[in-house]
Scaffold this motif. Structure first.
Motif, short mmCIF file in Angstrom:
data_model
loop_
_atom_site.label_atom_id
_atom_site.label_comp_id
_atom_site.label_asym_id
_atom_site.label_seq_id
_atom_site.Cartn_x
_atom_site.Cartn_y
_atom_site.Cartn_z
N TRP A 352 0.82 -1.23 0.00
CA TRP A 352 0.00 0.00 0.00
C TRP A 352 0.84 1.27 0.00
N ARG A 353 2.09 1.17 0.47
CA ARG A 353 2.90 2.40 0.48
C ARG A 353 3.20 2.88 -0.93
N ARG A 354 3.07 1.98 -1.93
CA ARG A 354 3.33 2.40 -3.32
C ARG A 354 2.28 3.38 -3.83
N VAL A 355 1.16 3.47 -3.11
CA VAL A 355 0.15 4.48 -3.45
C VAL A 355 0.80 5.87 -3.49
N PHE A 356 1.82 6.08 -2.64
CA PHE A 356 2.35 7.42 -2.44
C PHE A 356 3.60 7.72 -3.25
N LEU A 357 4.00 6.79 -4.13
CA LEU A 357 5.15 7.08 -4.98
C LEU A 357 4.79 8.18 -5.97
N PRO A 358 5.69 9.05 -6.43
CA PRO A 358 7.13 8.90 -6.21
C PRO A 358 7.64 9.52 -4.90
N GLY A 359 6.86 10.36 -4.25
CA GLY A 359 7.41 11.11 -3.09
C GLY A 359 7.41 10.32 -1.79
N GLY A 360 6.56 9.26 -1.72
CA GLY A 360 6.44 8.50 -0.48
C GLY A 360 5.58 9.24 0.54
N PHE A 361 5.68 8.84 1.78
CA PHE A 361 4.91 9.50 2.83
C PHE A 361 5.66 9.41 4.15
N ILE A 362 5.25 10.26 5.09
CA ILE A 362 5.83 10.20 6.44
C ILE A 362 4.70 10.04 7.44
N GLN A 363 5.07 9.55 8.62
CA GLN A 363 4.08 9.53 9.70
C GLN A 363 4.56 10.47 10.80
N TYR A 364 3.65 11.28 11.30
CA TYR A 364 3.94 12.15 12.43
C TYR A 364 3.19 11.59 13.63
N GLN A 365 3.93 11.06 14.63
CA GLN A 365 3.23 10.51 15.80
C GLN A 365 3.68 11.24 17.06
N CYS A 366 2.70 11.76 17.79
CA CYS A 366 3.02 12.46 19.04
C CYS A 366 2.24 11.84 20.20
N PHE A 367 2.85 11.91 21.38
CA PHE A 367 2.28 11.34 22.60
C PHE A 367 2.03 12.50 23.57
N VAL A 368 0.83 12.56 24.13
CA VAL A 368 0.45 13.73 24.92
C VAL A 368 -0.21 13.27 26.22
N PRO A 369 0.11 13.92 27.37
CA PRO A 369 -0.52 13.52 28.64
C PRO A 369 -2.05 13.58 28.54
N LYS A 370 -2.70 12.68 29.27
CA LYS A 370 -4.15 12.51 29.16
C LYS A 370 -4.92 13.83 29.32
N ALA A 371 -4.59 14.60 30.34
CA ALA A 371 -5.39 15.80 30.65
C ALA A 371 -5.30 16.84 29.53
N LYS A 372 -4.22 16.81 28.76
CA LYS A 372 -4.02 17.85 27.73
C LYS A 372 -4.35 17.34 26.33
N ALA A 373 -4.71 16.06 26.23
CA ALA A 373 -4.76 15.44 24.90
C ALA A 373 -5.84 16.05 24.00
N ALA A 374 -7.04 16.28 24.53
CA ALA A 374 -8.14 16.76 23.66
C ALA A 374 -7.76 18.10 23.04
N ASP A 375 -7.29 19.02 23.86
CA ASP A 375 -6.93 20.35 23.34
C ASP A 375 -5.73 20.27 22.40
N ALA A 376 -4.73 19.47 22.80
CA ALA A 376 -3.51 19.40 21.98
C ALA A 376 -3.81 18.76 20.62
N PHE A 377 -4.58 17.67 20.62
CA PHE A 377 -4.87 17.01 19.34
C PHE A 377 -5.75 17.91 18.45
N ALA A 378 -6.69 18.63 19.09
CA ALA A 378 -7.52 19.55 18.29
C ALA A 378 -6.61 20.62 17.68
#
Ligand SMILES: Cc1cc2nc3c(=O)[nH]c(=O)nc-3n(C[C@H](O)[C@H](O)[C@H](O)COP(=O)(O)OP(=O)(O)OC[C@H]3O[C@@H](n4cnc5c(N)ncnc54)[C@H](O)[C@@H]3O)c2cc1C
Length: 510
Positions: A352-378
């Motif tokens: 499935w990654r070939r869908v994104f050729l020629p440039g490919g793709f990246i994943q951005y993954q961040c981890f956020v403390p529970k109390a701040k997650a809703a605001d931070a993800f929004a």
């Protein structure tokens, strides 16, 4: 692009090739035949590396000696399933450990397995499932090696419940670049145990891992799916179900306004073989296979070509909307899946990654403390839209903190966003990622090196903190005083770990 750090995730092949050739001309023993172009899994970056493929400990030792004689660094690669540059070592040696793939011992009585580092998650589950066992922590694909999983201390959709991969490692042995083998467990050399697991191949090469498997008598789970109309309700639903065996949220990143962060949450629980609707019976091996056709007619191998036709903003908007409205229509739907089918959703569509050729793709993954997650993800999702980006895939998981030295884990949630890369959008994407880093760091969030392509050293230092970095540097001095072990990720994010490499002519040849 003026900023070289943010440009690194798309350094061109020709640049690597030029450097690679000049390195080669300075060498006497390293064959040009070994120079290969190696892509990151997301296909958005690559490096020219001298590939060596050991099949045992003695081969690894030889490469360490060769590297010291040549003054070159050594990086490790398992199955190369890290999205960014963690398994690349440009212009230097790269040890492909996938050939060390023997299952050394399996005890179906107590569920303890001893493996070489190149054994894959797939090999492991196929070996154990018929005796009613399952690997306690698996990623979204069955392709990674267990050495790669240990080096990144990976997590699954059950992180809150069962922790990360390292929590199920009973012991391991690792070869240090100087030639010593260390045997580590939570009680033996515990500092090395908690340091080497998760430290992305910076301290030593896993030679064997002793792992505790988990009972899974039916080999199947009962899955329920519920829609969440907003990011707040999504996090609430995931949190309520965090004690289920597995829980994961899919986010429609194309939605906006009041529907920002809407999506579908899947929770799953192991089915007992005594349950009457356990339609996946232990010995029915074929039931564990992923389906060969999707939607009853479509051969799996064709699917990426069809998705490729929709690889533009309106196409992804359509795919995400269809997915959300199907979820809404079937809200509360419950069904049975085998463990491989539930856990390895991303393997349903080969290539499935070939869908994104020629440039490919990246994943951005961040981890956020529970109390701040809703605001931070929004804020993260809104910032993406403001900068003209919509991730085509968004995934949320629940996490807990742990004792490993290098760790992204905390008591909170992670949000993973996949972005298509093109020649045109690369500079803007790098700028966006930097802005997202600021949002994440402002709430004391963290990042995951297995997925990273865009982080800057300052952000890496800010999230790890000075104590962790100094402990890692101390372990590095202890395990790898000549600074042999490096990779593109370590040089990009933690250059202070590395001492200048010297040519050591006195090192033995055999
Ligand atoms: C589709 C997909 C879904 C994914 N889902 C998840 C997920 O749900 N959760 C998650 O946590 N991750 C996930 N990942 C990331 C993946 O699990 C990690 O990147 C993992 O490390 C890949 O293992 P690998 O064998 O391919 O290692 P590589 O990518 O080849 O290497 C990773 C690191 O391991 C080190 N290494 C490899 N072998 C050894 C060894 N023998 N000794 C010492 N160091 C070694 C290397 O130095 C490198 O830094 C996913 C990846 C993909 C492609």
């Amino acid at each position: 692009m003026g900023d070289p750090a943010s440009a690194r995730f798309y350094i061109s092949t020709s640049e690597y090739l030029n450097i690679g050739l000049s390195v080669k001309s300075a060498m006497t023993e390293i064959s040009y035949q070994k120079l290969q172009r190696v892509p990151a899994w997301g296909l958005a970056s690559e490096a020219m590396c001298y590939i060596y493929s050991p099949t045992d400990e003695f081969d690894v030792r030889k490469v360490f000696r060769l590297a010291r004689r040549q003054g070159l660094s050594v990086g490790f690669r398992g199955a190369g399933q890290s999205y960014g540059d963690a398994a690349l070592n440009g212009e230097a040696l790269l040890l492909d450990l996938s050939g060390m793939q023997r299952i050394l011992d399996w005890n179906p009585e107590n569920g303890i397995v001893i493996v070489e580092p190149g054994v894959t998650i797939e090999q492991l589950w196929r070996k154990i499932i018929s005796s009613g066992w399952w690997p306690p922590v698996v990623p979204g694909t069955m392709k990674p090696t267990l050495g790669g999983c240990a080096a990144m201390n990976i997590h699954g959709k059950n992180h809150w419940n069962l922790g990360s991969f390292g929590d199920h490692v009973l012991a391991f042995s690792a070869l240090l670049p100087g030639g010593d083998i260390v045997h580590c467990s939570p009680t033996e050399h515990s500092e090395l145990f908690y340091g080497i697991l998760g430290s992305f191949g910076m301290l030593g090469c896993f030679l064997s891992l002793t792992l505790q498997m988990k009972r899974a008598e039916s080999g199947a789970v009962r899955v329920s799916a519920f829609t969440a109309p907003t990011i707040d309700s999504m996090l609430e639903l995931i949190d309520i179900h965090k004690e289920d065996d597995y829980v994961v949220g899919w986010v429609d990143c194309m939605s906006d306004g009041l529907r920002l962060g809407r999506g579908v949450v899947h929770m799953a629980n192991h089915l007992l073989s005594s349950e009457s609707d356990a339609n996946v019976v232990l010995d029915e091996y074929s039931k564990h296979e992923l389906p060969s056709v999707l939607f009853g007619v479509l051969p799996r191998g064709w699917v990426w070509r069809l998705i490729r036709l929709l690889n533009h903003r309106p196409g992804w908007k359509l795919i995400n909307s269809i997915r959300y409205y199907i979820g809404l229509w079937r809200n509360g739907h419950t069904f049975i899946q085998s463990l491989p089918q539930f856990n390895f959703l991303l393997d349903y569509v080969p290539d499935w990654r070939r869908v994104f050729l020629p440039g490919g793709f990246i994943q951005y993954q961040c981890f956020v403390p529970k109390a701040k997650a809703a605001d931070a993800f929004a804020a993260v999702l809104r910032r993406c839209r403001e900068r003209g980006f919509c991730a085509h895939l968004g995934v949320i998981k629940r996490h807990r903190s742990d004792d490993f030295l290098v760790s992204c884990n905390l008591d909170g949630f992670s949000l993973a966003l996949d972005f298509r890369v093109s020649e045109r959008n690369r500079p803007r994407l790098a700028t966006l990622a930097k802005e997202l880093d600021e949002i994440v760091l402002s709430v004391e969030g963290r990042f995951y090196f297995a997925k990273d392509s865009t982080l800057h050293p300052e952000a890496a230092r800010a999230f790890l903190g000075p104590d962790t970095i100094s402990q890692l540097a101390n372990l590095k001095m202890r395990c790898d005083p000549h600074g042999l072990l490096q990779n593109n990720l370590s040089r990009r994010l933690l250059p202070e770990l590395h001492v200048p490499l010297l040519v050591e002519e006195h090192v033995n040849r055999d």
